[in-house]
Design a protein around this motif. Structure first.
Motif, PDB file in Angstrom:
ATOM      1  N   LEU A  27      -6.871   0.373  17.635  1.00 33.55           N
ATOM      2  CA  LEU A  27      -7.989   0.806  18.465  1.00 33.55           C
ATOM      3  C   LEU A  27      -7.743   2.385  18.565  1.00 33.55           C
ATOM      4  O   LEU A  27      -8.850   2.951  18.450  1.00 33.55           O
ATOM      5  N   GLY A  28      -6.757   2.903  18.901  1.00 28.81           N
ATOM      6  CA  GLY A  28      -6.272   4.470  18.820  1.00 28.81           C
ATOM      7  C   GLY A  28      -6.817   4.966  17.777  1.00 28.81           C
ATOM      8  O   GLY A  28      -7.517   6.252  17.650  1.00 28.81           O
ATOM      9  N   TYR A  29      -6.521   4.455  16.522  1.00 34.32           N
ATOM     10  CA  TYR A  29      -7.138   4.776  15.164  1.00 34.32           C
ATOM     11  C   TYR A  29      -8.519   5.232  15.200  1.00 34.32           C
ATOM     12  O   TYR A  29      -9.092   6.056  14.874  1.00 34.32           O
ATOM     13  N   LEU A  30      -9.351   3.744  15.604  1.00 30.57           N
ATOM     14  CA  LEU A  30     -10.859   3.882  15.782  1.00 30.57           C
ATOM     15  C   LEU A  30     -11.415   4.956  16.557  1.00 30.57           C
ATOM     16  O   LEU A  30     -12.413   5.657  16.311  1.00 30.57           O
ATOM     17  N   ARG A  31     -10.605   5.002  17.839  1.00 32.06           N
ATOM     18  CA  ARG A  31     -11.272   6.073  18.644  1.00 32.06           C
ATOM     19  C   ARG A  31     -11.152   7.496  17.927  1.00 32.06           C
ATOM     20  O   ARG A  31     -11.934   8.400  18.277  1.00 32.06           O
ATOM     21  N   GLU A  32      -9.801   7.881  17.641  1.00 31.20           N
ATOM     22  CA  GLU A  32      -9.263   9.097  16.610  1.00 31.20           C
ATOM     23  C   GLU A  32     -10.609   9.191  15.843  1.00 31.20           C
ATOM     24  O   GLU A  32     -10.970  10.534  15.837  1.00 31.20           O
ATOM     25  N   LYS A  33     -11.030   8.470  15.162  1.00 26.83           N
ATOM     26  CA  LYS A  33     -12.091   8.603  13.995  1.00 26.83           C
ATOM     27  C   LYS A  33     -13.629   8.657  14.566  1.00 26.83           C
ATOM     28  O   LYS A  33     -14.593   8.640  13.891  1.00 26.83           O
ATOM     29  N   ASN A  34     -13.833   8.531  15.954  1.00 28.32           N
ATOM     30  CA  ASN A  34     -15.147   8.421  16.397  1.00 28.32           C
ATOM     31  C   ASN A  34     -15.852   7.101  16.053  1.00 28.32           C
ATOM     32  O   ASN A  34     -17.043   7.424  15.978  1.00 28.32           O
TER      33      ASN A  34
ATOM     34  N   PRO B 254       0.869  -1.162  -0.079  1.00 23.89           N
ATOM     35  CA  PRO B 254       0.048   0.197   0.000  1.00 23.89           C
ATOM     36  C   PRO B 254       0.845   1.384   0.032  1.00 23.89           C
ATOM     37  O   PRO B 254       1.996   1.455   0.752  1.00 23.89           O
ATOM     38  N   GLU B 255       0.612   2.327  -0.851  1.00 22.54           N
ATOM     39  CA  GLU B 255       1.224   3.443  -0.961  1.00 22.54           C
ATOM     40  C   GLU B 255       0.619   4.497   0.298  1.00 22.54           C
ATOM     41  O   GLU B 255       1.763   5.240   0.807  1.00 22.54           O
ATOM     42  N   ASN B 256      -0.585   4.654   0.483  1.00 19.50           N
ATOM     43  CA  ASN B 256      -0.990   5.331   1.648  1.00 19.50           C
ATOM     44  C   ASN B 256      -2.015   4.751   2.587  1.00 19.50           C
ATOM     45  O   ASN B 256      -3.314   5.233   2.501  1.00 19.50           O
ATOM     46  N   PRO B 257      -1.636   3.429   3.285  1.00 16.90           N
ATOM     47  CA  PRO B 257      -2.518   2.842   4.233  1.00 16.90           C
ATOM     48  C   PRO B 257      -2.630   3.980   5.254  1.00 16.90           C
ATOM     49  O   PRO B 257      -2.245   4.828   5.657  1.00 16.90           O
ATOM     50  N   GLU B 258      -4.176   3.677   5.821  1.00 11.04           N
ATOM     51  CA  GLU B 258      -4.838   4.465   6.964  1.00 11.04           C
ATOM     52  C   GLU B 258      -3.749   4.277   8.180  1.00 11.04           C
ATOM     53  O   GLU B 258      -3.252   4.892   9.193  1.00 11.04           O
ATOM     54  N   ILE B 259      -3.492   2.811   8.344  1.00  8.34           N
ATOM     55  CA  ILE B 259      -2.727   2.337   9.247  1.00  8.34           C
ATOM     56  C   ILE B 259      -1.349   1.398   9.003  1.00  8.34           C
ATOM     57  O   ILE B 259      -1.612   0.601   8.271  1.00  8.34           O
ATOM     58  N   LEU B 260      -0.209   1.996   9.416  1.00  4.00           N
ATOM     59  CA  LEU B 260       0.703   0.834   9.085  1.00  4.00           C
ATOM     60  C   LEU B 260       1.600   0.272  10.278  1.00  4.00           C
ATOM     61  O   LEU B 260       1.725   1.099  11.207  1.00  4.00           O
ATOM     62  N   ILE B 261       1.768  -0.919  10.316  1.00  5.10           N
ATOM     63  CA  ILE B 261       2.178  -1.757  11.561  1.00  5.10           C
ATOM     64  C   ILE B 261       3.379  -2.410  11.167  1.00  5.10           C
ATOM     65  O   ILE B 261       3.292  -3.470  10.242  1.00  5.10           O
ATOM     66  N   ARG B 262       4.600  -2.163  11.680  1.00  2.00           N
ATOM     67  CA  ARG B 262       5.726  -2.979  11.355  1.00  2.00           C
ATOM     68  C   ARG B 262       5.666  -4.165  12.457  1.00  2.00           C
ATOM     69  O   ARG B 262       6.237  -3.977  13.623  1.00  2.00           O
ATOM     70  N   SER B 263       5.199  -5.221  11.949  1.00  8.10           N
ATOM     71  CA  SER B 263       5.053  -6.570  12.802  1.00  8.10           C
ATOM     72  C   SER B 263       6.292  -7.118  13.353  1.00  8.10           C
ATOM     73  O   SER B 263       6.175  -8.009  14.499  1.00  8.10           O
ATOM     74  N   ASP B 264       7.303  -6.755  12.838  1.00  4.11           N
ATOM     75  CA  ASP B 264       8.609  -7.259  13.289  1.00  4.11           C
ATOM     76  C   ASP B 264       9.375  -6.404  14.387  1.00  4.11           C
ATOM     77  O   ASP B 264      10.422  -6.864  14.962  1.00  4.11           O
TER      78      ASP B 264
END
Length: 199
Positions: A190-197, A168-178
């Motif tokens: 969850l922080g993103y979901l709260r931020e977006k109400n 993805p070039e512009n994902p809403e959420i980027l997680i470096r799982s390593d």
């Protein structure tokens, strides 16, 4: 495009907004994408568990599980992968319309396929979550021994080996799982979901 011209869309009496109001939270699709072994399913299920614990209506659509039923007629050619993602997008849209938060865990390697799914949703309802993990780490984990089989030529068209993965070039959420734990990943979502109400 439907193969039949003799069908008409029937508007529901109860709307998506009605269901959201009754549930007390928003609805959306959390679209987890990344290489096999990146942690998509693990993190998606952990997010779902936490949402459930908080009393939020949620559901998980997992790539392997869907291929046991709805998409068991599909293989792994580029055409079948595209149809696999198209069907999942339509199912995810139904969940969002029902007022739920649906988490999907699919490699979904092609940007165009993910963009086509995004186009099904209203603004803000499709949240792309890129589980970014180096190929080397995914191969080291290899929980299903798929990379081993792909390297031996036993699996063809395997993403990351002989089939491309388009990040993805512009994902809403980027997680470096390593680099982060599952718990930290869950809190990021969850922080993103709260931020977006949404919750």
């Amino acid at each position: 495009m439907s193969k039949s011209s003799n069908i008409t869309w029937h508007n529901a009496t109860i709307t998506k907004e009605d269901r959201r109001a009754q549930n007390g939270h928003g609805s959306c699709t959390l679209w987890f994408t990344g290489l096999s072994g990146s942690g998509k399913s693990t993190i998606a299920n952990a997010v779902s568990n936490e949402l459930f614990r908080q009393g939020i209506n949620e559901y998980v659509l997992d790539g392997d599980n869907i291929r046991h039923g709805l998409n068991k007629d599909l293989g792994f050619s580029e055409e079948d992968r595209t149809e696999n993602i198209r069907r999942i997008g339509e199912v995810a849209k139904l969940f969002v319309d029902s007022g739920q938060i649906v988490t999907t865990a699919f490699i979904s390697p092609f940007r165009s396929d993910r963009d086509n799914v995004r186009a099904l949703f209203a603004e803000g309802e499709f949240i792309e979550v890129f589980i970014d993990c180096p190929l080397e780490e995914c191969e080291r984990r290899d929980p299903k021994q798929l990379y081993v089989k792909a390297r031996k030529g036993e699996i063809k068209d395997f993403t990351g080996i002989d089939s491309p993965y388009e990040s993805p070039e512009n994902p809403e959420i980027l997680i470096r799982s390593d680099l982060v734990t599952v718990e930290e990943s869950v809190e990021q979502v969850l922080g993103y979901l709260r931020e977006k109400n949404i919750i």
